[in-house]
Design a protein around this motif. Sequence first.
Motif, short mmCIF file in Angstrom:
data_model
loop_
_atom_site.label_atom_id
_atom_site.label_comp_id
_atom_site.label_asym_id
_atom_site.label_seq_id
_atom_site.Cartn_x
_atom_site.Cartn_y
_atom_site.Cartn_z
N GLN A 130 41.31 64.28 42.08
CA GLN A 130 41.77 64.46 40.70
C GLN A 130 40.71 65.16 39.86
O GLN A 130 41.02 66.05 39.05
CB GLN A 130 42.09 63.09 40.09
CG GLN A 130 43.27 62.37 40.71
CD GLN A 130 43.37 60.93 40.23
OE1 GLN A 130 43.04 60.62 39.09
NE2 GLN A 130 43.82 60.04 41.11
N GLU A 133 40.62 68.91 41.02
CA GLU A 133 41.82 69.66 40.63
C GLU A 133 41.88 69.89 39.13
O GLU A 133 42.06 71.02 38.66
CB GLU A 133 43.06 68.90 41.09
CG GLU A 133 44.37 69.60 40.71
CD GLU A 133 45.61 68.80 41.10
OE1 GLU A 133 46.73 69.26 40.79
OE2 GLU A 133 45.46 67.72 41.72
N GLN A 134 41.73 68.81 38.36
CA GLN A 134 41.81 68.93 36.90
C GLN A 134 40.59 69.66 36.35
O GLN A 134 40.69 70.44 35.39
CB GLN A 134 41.93 67.55 36.26
CG GLN A 134 43.20 66.80 36.62
CD GLN A 134 43.25 65.44 35.96
OE1 GLN A 134 43.05 65.31 34.75
NE2 GLN A 134 43.50 64.40 36.75
N ARG A 136 38.68 72.02 37.76
CA ARG A 136 38.74 73.48 37.96
C ARG A 136 39.67 74.11 36.93
O ARG A 136 39.40 75.20 36.42
CB ARG A 136 39.21 73.78 39.38
CG ARG A 136 38.20 73.40 40.45
CD ARG A 136 38.69 73.68 41.85
NE ARG A 136 38.74 75.12 42.11
CZ ARG A 136 39.07 75.65 43.29
NH1 ARG A 136 39.38 74.86 44.29
NH2 ARG A 136 39.08 76.95 43.45
N LYS A 137 40.75 73.42 36.62
CA LYS A 137 41.69 73.94 35.62
C LYS A 137 41.02 74.03 34.25
O LYS A 137 41.15 75.04 33.54
CB LYS A 137 42.92 73.04 35.55
CG LYS A 137 43.97 73.51 34.56
CD LYS A 137 45.19 72.59 34.57
CE LYS A 137 46.23 73.06 33.56
NZ LYS A 137 47.41 72.16 33.55
#
Length: 247
Positions: A130, A133-134, A136-137
């Motif tokens: 998590q 993923e979050q 990098r965004k």
Amino acid sequence: MHLIRSSVFAILLALVTIPYALFAILIFWLPPMTRHRLITSWVPIMMWIIRHVLGIRYRIVGAENMPAGPAVVLSKHQSAWETIALQQIFPPLCYVLKKEVLRIPFFGWGMASIPGIAIDRSAGKDALAQVVEQGRKRLKEGLWVVVFPEGTRVAPGKTGRYKPGGAILAKRAGVPVVPVAHNAGEFWRRNAFIKRPGEVIVSIGPAIEVKGVKADEINKRAEAWIEAEMRRLFPHHYARPAPGSIQ
């Protein structure tokens, strides 16, 4: 005097935070970065109150070490002070935080309205996924990401285990790591109602480049710099030198 200052601060904190939280809920329809800019206008107000009511000021060492683009900040975590102040010291940023924080009345509601990285810590390895993923965004959106690698607030003079999540995020995203040391816990201790006046020194270390370096090594380098810097700036908190540090 400290009790009076702290009581006034608690009242002002509520008076400022509650309207901002309600405002954050009302602007849910705006683009994320617009919400971030509007909601974080709460920060300079609170920093003014912290300085002039509590008497807690700060001084930055190493500001020239900030890289030009987004980075992952690995910071010492001693109090709630740095969760507010780092937003003023660094470019627009977000935090890696527990999902439970978002359920805190008013403060958590405001945090939920701005781009962030909320994780379920009970998810084990999935929690790391998590973060990556979050994170990098958020970095692609232009936000810096702040990670407290020790995972929780640690009292002055103490050291927790440095978890590698922030270093792994930086490695996967290809952005540098910026280590930060400070002594906020001297004046604003964990869960303490009474705060004491003084000067927080925030030391920003040289950026750690991630190209060609494994995440574990990045994490070790950040820990080594932070803990050595803590002992250099605040030796009165430490009876013995950091393991492996150069004296």
